[in-house]
Scaffold this motif. Structure first.
Motif, PDB file in Angstrom:
ATOM      1  N   ASP A  63     -15.055  27.043  16.376  1.00 57.14           N
ATOM      2  CA  ASP A  63     -14.538  26.635  15.106  1.00 57.14           C
ATOM      3  C   ASP A  63     -14.801  24.964  14.831  1.00 57.14           C
ATOM      4  OD1 ASP A  63     -12.931  25.881  12.800  1.00 57.14           O
ATOM      5  OD2 ASP A  63     -10.945  25.587  14.069  1.00 57.14           O
ATOM      6  N   LEU A  64     -15.929  24.868  13.878  1.00 61.91           N
ATOM      7  CA  LEU A  64     -16.397  23.450  13.850  1.00 61.91           C
ATOM      8  C   LEU A  64     -15.441  22.793  12.865  1.00 61.91           C
ATOM      9  CD1 LEU A  64     -19.030  25.370  14.592  1.00 61.91           C
ATOM     10  CD2 LEU A  64     -20.150  24.045  13.170  1.00 61.91           C
ATOM     11  N   HIS A  65     -14.224  22.374  13.200  1.00 61.32           N
ATOM     12  CA  HIS A  65     -13.222  21.783  12.510  1.00 61.32           C
ATOM     13  C   HIS A  65     -13.334  21.752  11.059  1.00 61.32           C
ATOM     14  CE1 HIS A  65     -11.766  20.014  16.506  1.00 61.32           C
ATOM     15  NE2 HIS A  65     -11.939  21.204  16.691  1.00 61.32           N
ATOM     16  N   ASP A  66     -13.763  20.543  10.457  1.00 61.41           N
ATOM     17  CA  ASP A  66     -13.849  20.654   9.021  1.00 61.41           C
ATOM     18  C   ASP A  66     -14.892  21.426   8.301  1.00 61.41           C
ATOM     19  OD1 ASP A  66     -11.759  18.727   9.167  1.00 61.41           O
ATOM     20  OD2 ASP A  66     -12.795  16.967   8.991  1.00 61.41           O
ATOM     21  N   VAL A  74     -19.123  16.372  14.949  1.00 59.06           N
ATOM     22  CA  VAL A  74     -18.262  17.127  14.834  1.00 59.06           C
ATOM     23  C   VAL A  74     -17.490  17.891  15.958  1.00 59.06           C
ATOM     24  CG1 VAL A  74     -19.384  19.269  14.274  1.00 59.06           C
ATOM     25  CG2 VAL A  74     -17.155  18.892  13.021  1.00 59.06           C
ATOM     26  N   GLY A  75     -16.209  17.940  15.913  1.00 56.35           N
ATOM     27  CA  GLY A  75     -15.486  18.489  17.180  1.00 56.35           C
ATOM     28  C   GLY A  75     -15.512  19.858  16.985  1.00 56.35           C
ATOM     29  N   ILE A  76     -15.479  20.698  18.096  1.00 55.81           N
ATOM     30  CA  ILE A  76     -15.536  22.163  18.153  1.00 55.81           C
ATOM     31  C   ILE A  76     -14.611  22.683  19.183  1.00 55.81           C
ATOM     32  CG2 ILE A  76     -16.942  24.068  18.902  1.00 55.81           C
ATOM     33  CD1 ILE A  76     -19.346  22.149  17.900  1.00 55.81           C
ATOM     34  N   SER A  77     -13.886  23.543  18.360  1.00 57.58           N
ATOM     35  CA  SER A  77     -12.929  24.395  19.351  1.00 57.58           C
ATOM     36  C   SER A  77     -13.401  25.569  19.619  1.00 57.58           C
ATOM     37  CB  SER A  77     -11.455  24.616  18.676  1.00 57.58           C
ATOM     38  OG  SER A  77     -10.940  23.489  18.467  1.00 57.58           O
ATOM     39  N   ARG A  78     -13.132  26.253  20.808  1.00 56.16           N
ATOM     40  CA  ARG A  78     -14.013  27.616  21.033  1.00 56.16           C
ATOM     41  C   ARG A  78     -12.651  28.803  21.302  1.00 56.16           C
ATOM     42  NH1 ARG A  78     -17.363  27.919  26.707  1.00 56.16           N
ATOM     43  NH2 ARG A  78     -16.223  29.918  27.465  1.00 56.16           N
ATOM     44  N   THR A 126     -21.944  24.361  21.528  1.00 58.13           N
ATOM     45  CA  THR A 126     -20.945  23.452  21.262  1.00 58.13           C
ATOM     46  C   THR A 126     -21.703  21.941  21.574  1.00 58.13           C
ATOM     47  OG1 THR A 126     -19.092  24.603  22.230  1.00 58.13           O
ATOM     48  CG2 THR A 126     -18.813  22.185  22.338  1.00 58.13           C
ATOM     49  N   ARG A 182     -16.596  27.865  10.662  1.00 55.75           N
ATOM     50  CA  ARG A 182     -16.580  28.775  11.772  1.00 55.75           C
ATOM     51  C   ARG A 182     -17.827  29.481  12.009  1.00 55.75           C
ATOM     52  NH1 ARG A 182     -11.512  32.805  13.326  1.00 55.75           N
ATOM     53  NH2 ARG A 182     -11.693  32.172  15.471  1.00 55.75           N
ATOM     54  N   GLN A 187     -22.293  19.567  18.289  1.00 55.72           N
ATOM     55  CA  GLN A 187     -21.828  18.369  18.378  1.00 55.72           C
ATOM     56  C   GLN A 187     -22.592  17.249  18.003  1.00 55.72           C
ATOM     57  OE1 GLN A 187     -19.744  18.643  21.996  1.00 55.72           O
ATOM     58  NE2 GLN A 187     -17.612  18.987  21.055  1.00 55.72           N
TER      59      GLN A 187
END
Length: 153
Positions: free
Chosen positions: A138-141, A24-28, A15, A144, A19
């Motif tokens: 999940d690397l937003h735009d 980029v924003g990242i969701s786990r 992450t 994954r 980043q």
């Protein structure tokens, strides 16, 4: 420590590194134990671990995501294919993530040495089977990334 305690530093590190590299924003996603999966059109980076933690970590990237990450690593220069330079760049990403993760583990009292990254294609993964601890990022735009770890007891 439980197995998921070992995977967590790799997720933290991935992450942080991605980043920084890609801005980029990242969701786990949820961590789960599951059978190995080899999605189509993926490239893989394999990192071996020795020391108090022995096993293998695989970073799986959709090919399009891998190209986008390489492009970001090269200052935004558009990358169309996984050529030798691209493979080297994406392997270095695996090295950066694993190096950071081994530092995090060391700070938690676990001594780990990592092997140099090995870039693998789908066909190279066919001989590997079993259960892995897995978590998506999940690397937003951008897409994954899947991180899978096999820990040898």
């Amino acid at each position: 420590m439980k197995d998921h305690d070992f995977l967590d530093p790799f997720l933290e590190s991935a992450t942080s590194v991605i980043q920084q590299v890609c801005n980029v924003g990242i969701s786990r996603g949820e961590m789960a134990e599951k059978e190995w999966i080899y999605p189509e059109n993926h490239t893989w980076i394999r990192i071996g671990m020795t020391g108090q933690l022995q096993g293998t970590v695989f970073f799986g990237l959709q090919e399009e995501l891998a190209l986008r990450i390489v492009s970001a690593m090269m200052g935004g220069f558009p990358i169309q294919e996984m050529d030798e330079m691209s493979k080297s760049a994406i392997s270095e990403l695996g090295n950066m993530i694993s190096g950071n993760a081994s530092t995090i583990l060391s700070n938690r009292g676990v001594t780990v040495d990592i092997t140099p990254p090995l870039f693998l294609l789908q066909d190279d993964m066919q001989g590997i089977s079993g259960t892995a601890l897995s978590a998506p990022l999940d690397l937003h735009d951008m897409g994954r990334m899947e991180i899978q770890m096999v820990v040898v007891d």
